[in-house]
Design a protein around this motif. Structure first.
Motif, PDB file in Angstrom:
ATOM      1  N   SER B 450      -3.298  -6.380   0.171  1.00 43.17           N
ATOM      2  CA  SER B 450      -3.706  -5.037   0.824  1.00 43.17           C
ATOM      3  C   SER B 450      -4.094  -5.069   2.470  1.00 43.17           C
ATOM      4  CB  SER B 450      -4.844  -4.387   0.009  1.00 43.17           C
ATOM      5  OG  SER B 450      -5.800  -3.984   0.986  1.00 43.17           O
ATOM      6  N   PRO B 451      -4.619  -6.235   2.638  1.00 45.66           N
ATOM      7  CA  PRO B 451      -5.071  -6.496   4.142  1.00 45.66           C
ATOM      8  C   PRO B 451      -3.773  -6.016   5.100  1.00 45.66           C
ATOM      9  CG  PRO B 451      -5.892  -8.036   2.883  1.00 45.66           C
ATOM     10  CD  PRO B 451      -5.078  -7.219   1.844  1.00 45.66           C
ATOM     11  N   LEU B 453      -2.059  -3.716   5.216  1.00 44.82           N
ATOM     12  CA  LEU B 453      -2.060  -2.405   5.582  1.00 44.82           C
ATOM     13  C   LEU B 453      -3.275  -2.214   6.741  1.00 44.82           C
ATOM     14  CD1 LEU B 453      -1.749   0.711   5.091  1.00 44.82           C
ATOM     15  CD2 LEU B 453      -3.685   0.793   3.690  1.00 44.82           C
ATOM     16  N   GLN B 455      -2.926  -3.768   9.565  1.00 47.80           N
ATOM     17  CA  GLN B 455      -2.432  -5.070  10.353  1.00 47.80           C
ATOM     18  C   GLN B 455      -1.153  -5.057  10.838  1.00 47.80           C
ATOM     19  OE1 GLN B 455      -4.120  -8.284   8.597  1.00 47.80           O
ATOM     20  NE2 GLN B 455      -6.294  -8.054   9.085  1.00 47.80           N
TER      21      GLN B 455
END
Lengths: 615, 460
Positions: B450-451, B453, B455
């Motif tokens: 999810s990170p 998203l 970035q």
């Protein structure tokens, strides 16, 4: 005349003569002189002066001219040219001296006249130039006047025009306003008309609809139907109920219940909010009081300070308000009191802060004068300031912690939080590992403790036996002498208390122990902790927790130490292990290292002493 | 972020079931129900004609397919594929059809708004409601499914009737003080009904469930009024977007305006972040050099990859000059949506069609502006978290969250103009709808990557 002047210019006396002659001639014999003058004027200008003089006095008319001159001179007040006749018959004779005197006087006069004339001429010139200047000035002024007059006219014209414009604009504005009004009226009227038409149309439309409805319904449209395989049960499993007055009432009831619930929920929320706000207020108050209380001594020392009595009021207030019951009262009853006290405190705080500011500025000024010697006051101020700062920092840390915790609890999918969580997990794991090892160590210690306890119990049993024996002997003695028993029993009590108190000195050394640090423990212990401290603030609650656990451990250690009195347990290396266990709770306080060493050595030696003593 | 394969679709009819397990879509006269997890076809129903409207029942057991042209509604059961139900409105015609919240009744609106027919699937009973008002949003159910509010028109006056959905009994009937009511909506808590007037008059009225007028609000007179209305999920705020390009927030205690959000074209506050979509210039020399070199085709704008750039203040947004002599001018706040946690409000001012404005409700100020390359078609909030999906009719979908934003190209050969989108209940996937296709877009779960998203293409 001009010609004359120029002609006679070279010889000034001659000119005067001509003038005088001219005037006298006019007086004397104008007719004769006239002819002469005509003659003179008729003669060409190139002729010399002599010829002209000769015209006045010739050989023939010497006598006449002399007499004429005499006459003239006497009329001007000169002495006569002739000598006084001695006799009447005797002919008068020309007095040369008189003539010469006369001539001299005439010459002097002439000179004077010339001077005067010169003066007059210069004056004339001056006046002329003055006159010119004035004329110029006058012309200029006139011009100015003219221009200003023109300007004035122009301005007046403009003013008039502007006024005209203004008037026009006013008129326009008025017109516009009227127009707006008119348009608004038009809009309104159109709107009403429109609405009216709409209504009419809607009515028609409704009629049509009604008609259509009837048509559609009356036609017994066979198409309007539902074709369903089988009817399904209701979602709630119940059967449909008949519509009765009862259901209506029930519906009403339910509706009001829902509304009531909503209102109750909202009230609850408001109450909660209120409570929260009260809490915040209370906390603020407490903090303010705690902040202000260290100051209260100082203002009292300074006699002229007026805040002292107010602070005492606050203390009273604080006493009152800190009671929970006051806070639970409704706001109305406490409101005034609350607001007043808060206002007071706020004032004090403000004045205090202002004072501090002043002091700071003063210190700045004074700082240059006596740099070497720091006065006590300055020192105190500094400490106050630092305390304030620390408070600030603490608050900041607290809020940051809260924020971070909030962020953690909200558990959004933010990359950062998940990352952080990972970090936390790792950190936690590490911490847990360390704790685990610590616990193991503790467990060992506990076991040791237990053993020592059993030993102690055994010893106690032995002692009790001894005591029993003693008691028996005493009882024996008691039989013999009744009085001695009481004394002995009190002594035994004392003995016990002394025994229990013997552990106190050991306990006293404990507080310094957590600060101990072995030099070599730096290598493995401190990096973990420092990294924890620097890495992230949210970890700090954990570390603080950890410190607490560590502290509790150490206190347990201390109890162990007390029990280490038993000879076989107190080996030096065991103490060292204890210290390694404790090392990382100290890593956070590197400043207190030196003191700890001494503490350490002290305990160490004491344990040695105990060891030596006890077997 | 993963994408499913592309499926066929007609008239943008694609709906997730309320329980999140199934996905219904229509292709002409066929209704296809798939399982969301596998996208396998679960059921396939054939309707009588081209379907114009579909709706799941609240318990996800039935699907309603409306064919307005024929005046027919067909209902299908998921549990019993052989079960069928056909409702024919006959000559009365049909313009709208919807489920009642219990999933056992169907409300059909006949042509010319002659009446609303309530058909029951449990009994043979049919009820009629007369005089429904022909307006934008005339039917509103409370969220708990207990009550139905219906706008009515009788004798040239507006009325609101509140029915108990359980037995379709009239609970309240009251006259509203409106010239020409166009919309009604219950607050999510089901206790307050917002009623608003047509755009000719700025007027919002708030009625209690028992028919009491709680408050009325009018911001200005004469010029065009309300364009859109939205309740915050917490029922705390009512956002009213109007033709003057402002959103006014009313609070639920005093029903007065808390704040006004203007939508100026020029921004200068440095606290506001403006994300500007920019075409990504292909970098030669890098390994993602397209093999068939991209040709400058007509629709190359939508085909080119794009990214977001943070614009430096002051920023001026592209504005559209509204045509004054046309009805329904393109101006004012036409789209409004609160995030599920009520913390953010997304809006679109129709004369700045390329921008989406995200307002922070906790601070009551503008938070972020997203300026797209083309006009925003739709935006929807993730039902689980503050995450906004935007589509502009190009082949990209845009996501914003407080952490940042990104633009994602919908993969696959050919163009995929995303005209609409809808979120899955869990917020894990997103259905992207184009004119005749749809695909699912799977977002990484929290445990996953999810990170990425925020970035990937987000903060520059």
């Amino acid at each position: 005349m001009g010609d004359w002047m120029t002609v006679t210019d070279p010889g000034l006396p001659a000119e005067s003569k001509t003038v005088s002659q001219y005037t006298s001639e006019k007086k004397m014999s104008p007719s004769s002189l006239y002819s002469q003058q005509v003659l003179c004027s008729s003669i060409p200008l190139s002729k010399n002066v002599h010829s002209f003089f000769s015209a006045f006095c010739t050989e023939e008319n010497i006598e006449q001219s002399i007499s004429y001159l005499d006459q003239e001179l006497t009329t001007f007040g000169f002495p006569s040219l002739y000598e006084e006749p001695k006799s009447k018959e005797k002919k008068r004779e020309l007095n040369i001296v008189a003539v010469l005197n006369c001539m001299n006087e005439l010459l002097v006069l002439q000179r004077k006249n010339l001077l005067a004339q010169e003066n007059v001429e210069t004056q004339n010139l001056k006046l002329g130039s003055d006159m010119d200047h004035l004329q110029n000035c006058y012309a200029k002024l006139k011009e100015q006047l003219e221009t200003s007059r023109r300007e004035m006219i122009g301005l007046q014209e403009r003013d008039r025009q502007l006024q005209c414009k203004n008037k026009n604009l006013h008129q326009l504005l008025k017109n516009e306003k009227d127009e707006v009004q008119k348009l608004q009226n038009i809009i309104a009227s159109r709107a009403t008309q429109y609405n009216h038409d709409m209504k009419r149309k809607e009515r028609e439309y409704n009629k049509l609809k009604e008609r259509l409805h009837q048509l559609v319904m009356n036609k017994k449209d066979k198409k309007i139907a539902m074709d369903v395989l089988n009817y399904v049960g209701r979602a709630d499993g119940k059967r449909g109920s008949w519509r009765t007055g009862k259901t209506e009432a029930r519906n009403e009831d339910e509706m009001y219940k829902i509304l009531l619930n909503d209102y109750e929920y909202r009230q609850k929320q408001i109450l909660m909010e209120n409570a929260d706000l009260k809490k915040v207020l209370q906390q603020m108050k407490k903090e303010m009081i705690s902040l202000l209380s260290p100051q209260k001594k100082k203002p009292r020392e300074r006699a002229e300070d007026s805040t002292g009595n107010v602070i005492s009021d606050i203390e009273e207030d604080a006493g009152e308000l800190s009671r929970e019951s006051v806070w639970d009262l409704s706001c109305e009853t406490v409101r005034e009191q609350l607001t007043n006290s808060i206002r007071k405190q706020w004032r004090i705080l403000k004045s205090h802060v202002e004072k501090l500011d002043n002091q700071v500025s003063k210190v700045h000024v004074e700082g240059f004068n006596n740099e070497d010697v720091i006065s006590r006051q300055d020192h105190e101020q500094e400490t106050e300031k630092l305390e304030l700062e620390i408070q600030h920092c603490k608050e900041m840390i607290k809020t940051q912690q809260q924020l971070l915790q909030q962020q953690l609890t909200t558990a959004c999918d933010d990359d950062t939080t998940s990352l952080l969580q990972d970090c936390y997990l790792l950190e936690e794991k590490e911490r847990l590992k360390e704790e685990w090892s610590l616990f193991k160590e503790q467990k060992k210690n506990f076991e040791r403790e237990r053993r020592s306890f059993t030993e102690a119990a055994i010893r106690l049993g032995l002692e009790r036996k001894a005591f029993e024996e003693e008691r028996a002997s005493w009882l024996k003695q008691q039989f013999l002498t009744m009085t001695t028993f009481d004394q002995q029993s009190s002594e035994s009590v004392k003995l016990f208390s002394a025994f229990s108190g013997s552990s106190d000195p050991d306990n006293l050394t404990v507080p310094s122990r957590p600060r101990q640090k072995k030099p070599h423990s730096m290598s493995n212990g401190s990096p973990v902790c420092t990294s924890k401290l620097t890495q992230s603030l949210p970890a700090s609650p954990c570390t603080s927790d950890f410190c607490q656990t560590a502290r509790s451990c150490t206190s347990e250690h201390s109890s162990i130490n007390v029990l280490n009195i038993t000879p076989e347990e107190t080996k030096p290396n065991q103490v060292g292990r204890e210290c390694t266990n404790q090392k990382w709770s100290m890593a956070s306080r590197p400043g207190s290292r030196e003191g700890c060493y001494s503490g350490y050595s002290l305990t160490y030696t004491s344990s040695h002493v105990e060891k030596d003593d006890l077997p | 972020m993963n994408f499913s394969e592309v499926f066929k679709l007609s008239s943008l009819l694609c709906r997730f079931s309320p329980n999140g397990k199934y996905l219904a879509s229509c292709v002409q006269y066929r209704l296809v129900v798939r399982e969301v997890s596998t996208l396998q076809i679960l059921q396939l129903y054939t309707c009588l004609d081209q379907v114009q409207h579909i709706e799941w029942s609240a318990d996800s057991l039935f699907i309603l397919c409306a064919m307005y042209k024929r005046g027919v509604v067909q209902v299908w059961s998921l549990e019993q594929p052989e079960w069928h139900c056909k409702i024919d409105e006959g000559s009365a015609g049909l313009v709208a059809s919807c489920w009642s919240p219990d999933g056992r009744h169907i409300l059909n609106t006949t042509e010319f708004h002659l009446r609303i027919t309530v058909w029951s699937l449990c009994t043979k009973s049919v009820s009629y409601i007369k005089y429904p008002k022909a307006c934008q949003q005339g039917i509103s159910f409370t969220r708990d499914g207990r009550y139905l509010a219906l706008a009515e028109r009788r004798d040239c006056r507006d009325y609101v009737s509140v029915f108990v959905c359980n037995d379709w009994q009239l609970l309240r009937h009251f006259n509203t003080d409106t010239q020409d009511l166009v919309g009604i909506e219950w607050a999510p808590n089901g206790c307050v009904l917002a009623v608003w007037d047509s755009c000719l008059e700025y007027k919002v009225l708030l009625y209690s469930l028992d028919g009491r007028l709680l408050s009325s609000y009018c911001a200005y007179e004469w010029s065009l009024g309300i364009k859109s209305v939205a309740w915050s999920p917490s029922s705390q705020f009512l956002a009213v977007g109007s033709y003057d390009g402002k959103v006014r927030l009313l609070n639920h205690v005093t029903w007065k305006v808390i704040t006004e959000f203007a939508h100026p074209a020029a921004l200068s506050d440095p606290k506001i972040v403006v994300y500007k979509e920019a075409k990504k210039s292909p970098q030669p020399g890098l390994d993602h050099l397209a093999f068939p070199p991209s040709l400058p085709v007509a629709n190359h704008l939508s085909a080119a990859e794009s990214k977001y750039e943070i614009a430096s203040m002051p920023v001026s947004l592209q504005t559209l000059k509204p045509v004054a002599d046309r009805a329904n001018p393109r101006m004012g706040v036409g789209m409004l949506a609160f995030s599920p946690d009520s913390c953010f409000l997304a809006t679109r001012n129709d004369n700045i069609p390329n921008a989406v404005w995200v307002w922070d409700i906790r601070k009551l100020r503008l938070f972020v502006v997203l300026e797209q390359l083309s006009p925003v078609r739709a935006f929807r909030w993730d039902p689980q978290q503050p995450r906004l999906a935007i589509c502009t009719g190009g082949s990209k979908v845009y996501l914003w969250s407080p952490a940042g934003c990104l633009s994602v190209q919908v993969p696959g050969e050919g163009d995929f103009p995303v005209l609409s989108l809808c979120w899955h209940l869990s917020g894990d996937s997103l259905a992207l709808l184009s004119k005749d296709h749809f695909c699912l877009c799977f977002l990484e779960t929290k445990e996953g990557v999810s990170p990425a998203l925020g970035q990937r293409d987000g903060h520059a």
